[in-house]
Design a protein around this motif. Structure first.
Motif: not given
Ligand code: AHG
Ligand code: MN
Ligand code: MN
Length: 327
Positions: A157-173
């Motif tokens: 039932k998820q409408v959206a999902a994601g993660y943020i990776l705070y690594g050498a660069a910060t990414m939002l997926v």
């Protein structure tokens, strides 16, 4: 439909969200605002993670009895504040809070389940950590706080999902159910830019990721699968931050597993804010996520902080694990 069609690498996250919203005539812009709120908190947390003076622990513990790092607490505050001020979320489930947090936005239609800082044992040693979030539409009528039932929805039932990776660069997926897209943060400009459009996880791989120190407690099927990986001369990669281990599997192919044991049959990871959102992303990228046998997204949650065994990653590898588990 594919989220990344016609949107080139370098598109800002804001423009990407707006363009996607325009493709849906019924869209009201509330989910778009919610995603922007998450991105805002991510920028703040990304900056705070660089501050050595914020490291360490204040000696508090969360509902699971795990010691909270200062930055666990700070990230939790940042995301709750952004979601409360943004106005689109009525209630939040957080790893760091025993009970549901009600934002006071009783007319808002979304629920968020989140792990504000994942892999927190890695904060003080300068190793990548992350944030994981799942977004649901409330089931209850607007005009009051969200309910337990609103928060215990199946992963499907998820409408959206994601993660943020705070690594050498910060990414939002993230995904809204139309593919997976990755954005890289450029701190000097304060913007996320589309860098990984339409992410697809390789079908197979040669990397496996688990805490091998626990092998004697793994179910026999998992022990046998691990032996198979070694026979095949696969490589072992384990960071101990789920987001980072998952991100590598997504980009390079591989399988991550945190199985149950006889003592903890459901393993360590939490269904609502670790397994379900990553399972949604994995499937949207062409991969799979199971608890070893059953599809994660089909599980019916019964408690906010429920745990779930997790096998996630490249489709062929997850299938192989399932075969070993069924023998
Ligand atoms: P959190 O920091 O949010 O509590 O999550 C830690 C999780 C996950 O990120 C990681 O993959 C796993 O715990 C590591 O567990 P082990 O130390 O048992 O390997
Ligand atoms: Mn976590
Ligand atoms: Mn956490």
């Amino acid at each position: 439909m594919n989220d990344a069609l016609a949107l080139p690498v370098g598109t800002t996250l804001d423009r990407f969200i707006k363009r996607k919203q325009d493709e849906f005539s019924f869209a009201t812009g509330e989910l778009s605002q919610l995603l922007r709120d998450i991105a805002l908190a991510a920028k703040i947390v990304s900056q705070e993670l660089t501050r050595v003076d914020l490291q360490g622990s204040g000696g508090t513990a969360n509902i699971q009895g795990e010691e909270q790092q200062n930055l666990d607490v700070i990230a939790n505050i940042r995301f709750i504040r952004a979601l409360r001020n943004g106005g689109e979320v009525c209630s939040i489930v957080s790893e760091e809070e025993d009970e549901i947090i009600h934002t006071g936005n009783q007319n808002a239609k979304y629920i968020v389940a989140m792990d504000p800082l994942d892999g927190s044992s890695n904060i003080d040693v300068n190793i990548p950590v992350g944030t994981i979030f799942a977004i649901y539409r409330r089931l209850s009528e607007a005009g009051s706080d969200g309910t337990l039932e609103d928060c215990l929805q199946q992963g499907t039932k998820q409408v959206a999902a994601g993660y943020i990776l705070y690594g050498a660069a910060t990414m939002l997926v993230y995904t809204t159910g139309h593919g997976v897209n990755g954005f890289t943060y450029e701190p000097t400009l304060g913007e996320f830019f589309l860098s990984h459009p339409n992410l697809k996880i390789p079908n197979g791989g040669k990397l496996y990721s688990c805490n091998e120190a626990n092998v004697s407690n793994f179910p026999l099927g998992m022990q046998n699968y691990l032996a198979f990986c070694k026979e095949q001369k696969y490589s072992s990669r384990y960071i101990g931050s789920l987001v980072a281990d998952f991100h590598r599997s997504l980009l390079k192919g591989g399988v991550y597993f945190y199985p149950g044991s006889s003592k903890n049959p459901a393993g360590k990871l939490r269904l609502l804010y670790e397994c379900n959102p990553l399972a949604f992303i994995a499937e949207q990228a062409g991969g799979q996520a199971t608890d070893g046998v059953e599809r994660v997204l089909d599980k019916v949650p019964t408690a906010l902080h429920e745990r779930c065994a997790l096998v996630i990653g490249s489709s062929e590898m997850v299938d192989k694990v399932r075969k070993y588990m069924l023998v």
